[in-house]
Design a protein around this motif. Structure first.
Motif, mmCIF file in Angstrom:
data_model
loop_
_atom_site.group_PDB
_atom_site.id
_atom_site.type_symbol
_atom_site.label_atom_id
_atom_site.label_comp_id
_atom_site.label_asym_id
_atom_site.label_seq_id
_atom_site.Cartn_x
_atom_site.Cartn_y
_atom_site.Cartn_z
ATOM 1 N N ALA A 218 0.834 -1.204 0.000
ATOM 2 C CA ALA A 218 0.000 0.000 0.000
ATOM 3 C C ALA A 218 0.871 1.259 0.000
ATOM 4 N N ARG A 219 1.909 1.268 0.827
ATOM 5 C CA ARG A 219 2.789 2.446 0.889
ATOM 6 C C ARG A 219 3.499 2.660 -0.442
ATOM 7 N N GLN A 220 4.036 1.565 -0.989
ATOM 8 C CA GLN A 220 4.792 1.700 -2.227
ATOM 9 C C GLN A 220 3.893 2.103 -3.397
ATOM 10 N N THR A 221 2.694 1.515 -3.450
ATOM 11 C CA THR A 221 1.776 1.878 -4.528
ATOM 12 C C THR A 221 1.438 3.356 -4.448
ATOM 13 N N ARG A 222 1.165 3.826 -3.243
ATOM 14 C CA ARG A 222 0.804 5.226 -3.090
ATOM 15 C C ARG A 222 1.924 6.131 -3.585
ATOM 16 N N SER A 223 3.155 5.855 -3.159
ATOM 17 C CA SER A 223 4.216 6.790 -3.534
ATOM 18 C C SER A 223 4.526 6.687 -5.030
ATOM 19 N N ALA A 224 4.433 5.477 -5.585
ATOM 20 C CA ALA A 224 4.661 5.352 -7.027
ATOM 21 C C ALA A 224 3.557 6.074 -7.796
ATOM 22 N N MET A 225 2.330 5.955 -7.324
ATOM 23 C CA MET A 225 1.211 6.617 -7.999
ATOM 24 C C MET A 225 1.373 8.135 -7.932
ATOM 25 N N LEU A 226 1.786 8.633 -6.768
ATOM 26 C CA LEU A 226 1.946 10.088 -6.628
ATOM 27 C C LEU A 226 2.940 10.599 -7.657
ATOM 28 N N GLU A 227 4.016 9.834 -7.831
ATOM 29 C CA GLU A 227 5.018 10.263 -8.798
ATOM 30 C C GLU A 227 4.438 10.259 -10.210
ATOM 31 N N VAL A 228 3.724 9.196 -10.532
ATOM 32 C CA VAL A 228 3.205 9.051 -11.891
ATOM 33 C C VAL A 228 2.110 10.081 -12.184
ATOM 34 N N LEU A 229 1.286 10.381 -11.178
ATOM 35 C CA LEU A 229 0.144 11.262 -11.432
ATOM 36 C C LEU A 229 0.557 12.662 -11.870
ATOM 37 N N SER A 230 1.799 13.059 -11.571
ATOM 38 C CA SER A 230 2.203 14.397 -11.979
ATOM 39 C C SER A 230 2.863 14.392 -13.355
ATOM 40 N N GLU A 231 2.840 13.237 -14.035
ATOM 41 C CA GLU A 231 3.481 13.162 -15.346
ATOM 42 C C GLU A 231 2.585 13.773 -16.432
ATOM 43 N N ASP A 232 3.246 14.193 -17.506
ATOM 44 C CA ASP A 232 2.515 14.815 -18.615
ATOM 45 C C ASP A 232 1.495 13.877 -19.247
ATOM 46 N N TYR A 233 1.862 12.577 -19.328
ATOM 47 C CA TYR A 233 0.949 11.697 -20.060
ATOM 48 C C TYR A 233 -0.363 11.473 -19.331
ATOM 49 N N ILE A 234 -0.387 11.751 -18.043
ATOM 50 C CA ILE A 234 -1.647 11.665 -17.318
ATOM 51 C C ILE A 234 -2.562 12.813 -17.751
ATOM 52 N N ARG A 235 -1.955 13.995 -17.933
ATOM 53 C CA ARG A 235 -2.731 15.120 -18.444
ATOM 54 C C ARG A 235 -3.272 14.785 -19.837
ATOM 55 N N THR A 236 -2.428 14.157 -20.655
ATOM 56 C CA THR A 236 -2.889 13.766 -21.992
ATOM 57 C C THR A 236 -4.088 12.832 -21.900
ATOM 58 N N ALA A 237 -3.985 11.861 -20.996
ATOM 59 C CA ALA A 237 -5.084 10.905 -20.853
ATOM 60 C C ALA A 237 -6.361 11.621 -20.449
ATOM 61 N N ARG A 238 -6.227 12.599 -19.554
ATOM 62 C CA ARG A 238 -7.425 13.332 -19.139
ATOM 63 C C ARG A 238 -7.936 14.208 -20.271
ATOM 64 N N ALA A 239 -7.013 14.736 -21.075
ATOM 65 C CA ALA A 239 -7.418 15.583 -22.192
ATOM 66 C C ALA A 239 -8.176 14.784 -23.245
ATOM 67 N N LYS A 240 -8.028 13.448 -23.203
ATOM 68 C CA LYS A 240 -8.786 12.630 -24.133
ATOM 69 C C LYS A 240 -10.214 12.470 -23.666
ATOM 70 N N GLY A 241 -10.505 12.925 -22.442
ATOM 71 C CA GLY A 241 -11.851 12.758 -21.915
ATOM 72 C C GLY A 241 -12.076 11.424 -21.238
ATOM 73 N N LEU A 242 -10.992 10.746 -20.852
ATOM 74 C CA LEU A 242 -11.143 9.468 -20.171
ATOM 75 C C LEU A 242 -11.676 9.675 -18.757
ATOM 76 N N PRO A 244 -11.993 9.240 -14.723
ATOM 77 C CA PRO A 244 -10.934 9.141 -13.714
ATOM 78 C C PRO A 244 -10.537 7.703 -13.434
ATOM 79 N N PHE A 245 -11.527 6.795 -13.451
ATOM 80 C CA PHE A 245 -11.204 5.405 -13.154
ATOM 81 C C PHE A 245 -10.200 4.859 -14.166
ATOM 82 N N ARG A 246 -10.397 5.228 -15.430
ATOM 83 C CA ARG A 246 -9.502 4.724 -16.458
ATOM 84 C C ARG A 246 -8.150 5.435 -16.401
ATOM 85 N N VAL A 247 -8.181 6.734 -16.121
ATOM 86 C CA VAL A 247 -6.920 7.485 -16.030
ATOM 87 C C VAL A 247 -6.067 6.928 -14.895
#
Lengths: 335, 325, 301
Positions: A218-242, A244-247
């Motif tokens: 749980a700890r490792q998933t959280r910290s890895a997710m936090l790092e990934v969520l600030s990446e550009d490609y997450i913004r791209t995924a949201r810009a596609k209109g996906l 939140p569950f899929r993003v």
């Protein structure tokens, strides 16, 4: 990919030889005459003594002893139990399914709860759920699991009477161990209630053994997710209109899994250490309890063989994780 | 009624040291078939206003506007779900860093087909055909192979083409390109710009081009709006703006173009865009403006009329000669 | 000589700033501060155990077997947290038990860290083949689950708390070796090391004075974390009967003795485990805070 595999295998071999050296040295490092030490209060007759000297090769020079030992290991001969006189290899394989069943259940428990918990915490960073979960995870991570087991027994077996205290299945049921996995065997036996009984016996040990991996994942998933969520490609995924569950669950988690898989692999060693305690407390007839019992019975050939087998198992798991890592990380796979 | 109409848009971020206003009373409007360029230095709130419109800002942001309508629909009251039906379909966006804007764990094909399934509901075969068609449209050679490639196996320019293909996948009415060429090699930049303007002509969509590069503006846009420190300081058709900039900031930006240099040294604008803590009291540009006087430093100016390019300046420039001084 | 004075002056000037900065970051983490307070209390209890404990931890009060804590029916304030099966006061045993846990933590961390740092430095500076050998040996040790290896080592050495500590220290060593080597390798290529080498600093000076201080942050964090795992592992060994031997009031050993009474007297089981949990939790909280404060780069991960 092939080269990656080969390079991993190349580091496997020297480690394997090192591990055999350690298990080989174990009996020879015992203070005093190993045979006398093993015999303890049981004592040993002169003929038996001679027989054992022959068996271990103590009359040979040390290098010769090692070569013979290594030769035996490669052919699957790990010696005989001092107490039961059965081959160590056979004993190991009779008990291994019990440990495997428990470990797999504990791992499923830890991953099934830890991954989503870590993801939800990261997505709701700083909110109540996140803070509660992370505090709980730290408590789980700090837990002396042998005490945790006793507490669960007090509550679920003592106060609520819901779960049995020891063993793998109620003594009412008897059937042949075809696979060695109680969940499967009990189903195949067709006896009503056998499967339920097996599940009941499995619940507490699974929770106890899975607690620390759960907290770590749980700890490792959280910290890895936090790092990934600030990446550009997450913004791209949201810009596609996906949604939140899929993003979060596909685009972010897929990337966050790369470090998490490493951690899951590393917890296999922890899991086996935990199995020693868990199996002892719940009288679970697996490898961990076998090792502890053998140490107390001074059945050192068993300890020696078990030590080697467990280390090799950990090494194989680590190797698998490395390969899996290459598989889930496209940057390594296609290099 | 324009396709996109935003009036008095403000965006505030909650930071550890209080509220920070990144966008301050900005108007944006763009019509079908039009190319609008938004120009400004880093930190002028160009991207933030567009991200705000698409609902892509983090939860620390507060967005307010008097009007925010797209295609006749009010964007302000939309539920996240309704907004997601529009975003990625009718309005799409491409970003500055093509290498990090594509998910490294999925193939280009997966990422483009995902949008096709979500918004158009195509089946597997249709998705594949459309993806191939799109890759051909954006000039990706051997599209069948490229669909199976991971982003790290493609070059920056190729990734940006994938991004563009993804953005136009659902025939958007509006495409926002946020510094689409900044991270690319100079030789690729022109190709990507040509591609964007070509696609815009063919499909008749509206294009908003966010850039800090006046050269890019001159080549592509029809109308320009200049932003400074979160405010719109001027808006004009391209030709007029290059002819007679009304705001001193625009004039300074133009003077900094190498093609326009009159002396041996390229003129620069001294100082940087004000941040959260050094926001001037009066005109935001006053600390860096060579024409600024006490009035500029004390009172924030109101936008001038359209004949002066709605310049936010107490003393808008009007003569060509004056602008070049 | 002149050089030494200069370094001394420089460190004197830099110290307060760095400490202050550390404290600033550490204080931001509320959990870490709470952990620090608990840890301080734990140390005080360990030091003043004989003064705090109401009774001798091994004295058996034959007329007060399995007395419950004072708030339960039948309990009394003479034995605030109750007594165990042979009439020993739980509170006194817990208080004295903190000493053993504290020893374990200190000694294991000291031995594992100092040994691991030296080996790690050697691996980082030695020629490639020595480095390879060292790291292979560490891989071999790491292939064994630490508790199992400790158990087997204790089986060789004989069960006692001292031997348990030695065994645990040996199993922890590879972590320090890997950590030190990794940071040495990343530091070694930096300009200041090259500069020191060009000036003609000896190898040992390069290792201990130039490079080591810059590798300390992750090692300190690791030390805090292994302090807590050492306590856990020593208690586990005690619980399995391979650590401290009865009647030593070590927490894990107390739990082992209490096992048969779990369904009759909850307190004999609850208190020792709770003591372990709280101590370990406090140290882990502190360790998290240390990591955030010492290495802002790690903060986000």
């Amino acid at each position: 990919m092939l080269r990656y595999l080969l390079s991993r295998l190349l580091t496997f071999l020297p480690t394997f030889f090192g591990v055999t050296i350690i298990s080989f040295s174990f009996i020879r490092l015992l203070p005093g005459d190993p045979i006398i030490v093993m015999a303890g209060e049981r004592g040993v007759s002169a003929e038996r003594y001679e027989e054992l000297v022959q068996q271990f090769g103590f009359d040979q020079p040390l290098w010769r002893q090692y070569i013979d030992y290594l030769g035996g290991v490669i052919q699957g001969d790990l010696g005989q139990s001092f107490v039961t006189k059965k081959p160590v290899w056979d004993e190991f394989f009779a008990l291994f399914p019990a440990t495997l069943e428990l470990s797999v259940c504990a791992m499923i428990f830890a991953v099934a709860l830890g991954l989503p918990a870590g993801v939800i915490a990261a997505v709701n960073r700083g909110k109540l759920f996140d803070r509660t979960l992370m505090s709980t995870a730290l408590v789980g991570y700090s837990m002396p699991i042998f005490w945790w087991a006793l507490l669960l027994i007090i509550v679920f077996s003592g106060m609520l009477g819901l779960t049995p205290v020891s063993g793998r299945i109620s003594l009412l049921y008897y059937f042949d161990n075809t696979t060695g996995f109680m969940l499967i065997d009990s189903l195949r036996s067709g006896q009503s209630g056998a499967f339920t009984s097996a599940v009941h016996h499995l619940v507490l040990p699974t929770i106890v053994l899975g607690t620390i991996p759960l907290a770590v994942i749980a700890r490792q998933t959280r910290s890895a997710m936090l790092e990934v969520l600030s990446e550009d490609y997450i913004r791209t995924a949201r810009a596609k209109g996906l949604a939140p569950f899929r993003v979060n669950g596909v685009h972010a988690l897929r990337n966050a899994l790369i470090p998490v898989v490493t951690v899951i692999g590393l917890s296999v060693g922890t899991l086996l250490a935990g199995a020693i305690l868990t199996e002892t407390i719940f009288s679970w007839p697996g490898i961990g309890k076998w090792m502890v019992d053998s140490i107390f019975r001074r059945d050192y050939p068993v300890v020696q063989g078990g030590l080697l087998l467990i280390a090799v198992m950990v090494m194989i798991v680590n190797l698998t994780v490395d390969l899996l890592y290459g598989f889930i990380n496209p940057k390594i796979r296609k290099r | 009624m324009p396709l996109l109409d935003i009036r008095n848009l403000s965006v505030d971020f909650a930071t550890a040291s209080g509220q920070f206003r990144a966008v301050d009373g900005v108007d944006v409007s763009v019509d079908t078939g039009e190319i609008l360029a938004i120009v400004g230095e880093s930190g002028s709130g160009k991207s933030v206003s567009m991200l705000a419109m698409m609902g892509l800002l983090p939860w620390t942001a507060t967005v307010t506007a008097d009007v925010m309508s797209f295609n006749g629909q009010d964007l302000r009251g939309l539920s996240p779900r309704q907004r997601r039906d529009i975003v990625g379909k009718d309005m799409a966006m491409i970003f500055q860093e093509p290498m990090s804007s594509l998910n490294p764990c999925f193939t280009a094909g997966f990422q483009i087909k995902e949008a096709l399934r979500l918004h158009l509901g195509l089946d597997k075969k249709e998705r594949h055909d459309r993806a191939v068609e799109l890759f051909e449209m954006v000039g990706i050679p051997a599209p069948e192979d490229r669909l199976k490639a991971f982003p790290h196996q493609l070059s920056g320019g190729m990734n940006q083409r994938v991004m563009i293909a993804m953005a136009i996948a659902c025939n958007p009415k509006l495409l926002i390109a946020d510094e689409p060429t900044t991270a690319l090699d100079v030789t690729i930049q022109a190709q990507i710009l040509d591609l964007l303007t070509g696609l815009q002509k063919d499909t008749g969509m509206a294009l908003i081009l966010i850039t800090h590069d006046m050269g890019v503006v001159a080549e592509t846009a029809e109308r320009v709006q200049v932003q400074y420190a979160g405010q719109k300081v001027e808006e004009q058709p391209v030709a007029d703006l290059f002819e007679t900039p009304h705001h001193p900031y625009t004039a300074a930006l133009l003077a900094a173009l190498p093609e326009r240099a009159t002396s041996r040294h390229l003129p620069t604008i001294p100082g940087v865009v004000p941040g959260q803590f050094d926001r001037p009291k009066g005109c935001l540009f006053s600390p860096r403006c060579k024409y600024a006087d006490d009035r500029c430093r004390e009172q924030p100016p109101a936008p001038a009329g359209t004949e002066l390019g709605v310049a936010r300046c107490h003393y808008p420039l009007s003569a060509k000669a004056e602008a070049e001084a | 000589m002149a050089e030494t004075t200069m370094t001394a002056a420089a460190t004197a000037a830099a110290r307060p700033g760095r400490l202050k900065e550390f404290w600033f970051y550490f204080r931001e983490n509320r959990g870490a501060v709470i952990g620090l307070w608990f840890f301080a209390a734990f140390i005080l209890v360990a030091i003043f155990a004989p003064l705090i404990a109401p009774h001798d931890p091994t004295q058996q009060f034959r007329d007060a077997l399995l007395k419950p804590p004072f708030w339960e029916e039948g309990g009394s304030l003479t034995y605030p947290l109750g007594t165990d099966a042979v009439g020993r006061d739980m509170l006194s045993r817990l208080v004295h038990g903190s000493r053993y846990s504290f020893y374990v933590g200190i000694i294991v961390v000291t031995f594992a860290a100092s040994g691991g740092i030296v080996i790690g430095l050697i691996a980082g500076f030695a020629p490639k083949w020595i480095d390879t050998i060292i790291m292979r040996v560490m891989d071999i040790v790491l292939a064994f689950p630490s508790l199992l290896l400790a158990l087997v080592l204790v089986a060789i050495l004989g069960p006692s708390l001292t031997n348990a500590m030695i065994a645990i220290a040996i199993t922890y060593q590879p972590h320090y070796v890997r950590l030190t080597r990794a940071s040495v390798l990343s530091e070694r290529s930096k300009d200041y090391v090259t500069a020191a080498r060009v000036v003609g600093a000896s190898k040992s000076r390069l290792m201990f004075t130039t490079v080591l201080p810059n590798c300390l942050s992750p090692i300190i964090v690791q030390a805090a974390l292994s302090f807590s795992t050492a306590i856990l592992d020593a208690a586990a060994l005690g619980f399995l009967g391979m650590g401290a031997q009865p009647p030593t009031p070590e927490w894990g050993t107390m739990l082992a003795e209490a096992r048969e009474f779990i369904l009759r007297a909850w307190w004999v089981v609850t208190w020792p485990g709770l003591a372990i949990l709280i101590t370990v939790l406090a140290i882990n909280l502190m360790g998290d805070g240390l990591r955030d404060a010492l290495d802002p780069k790690l903060k986000r991960s």
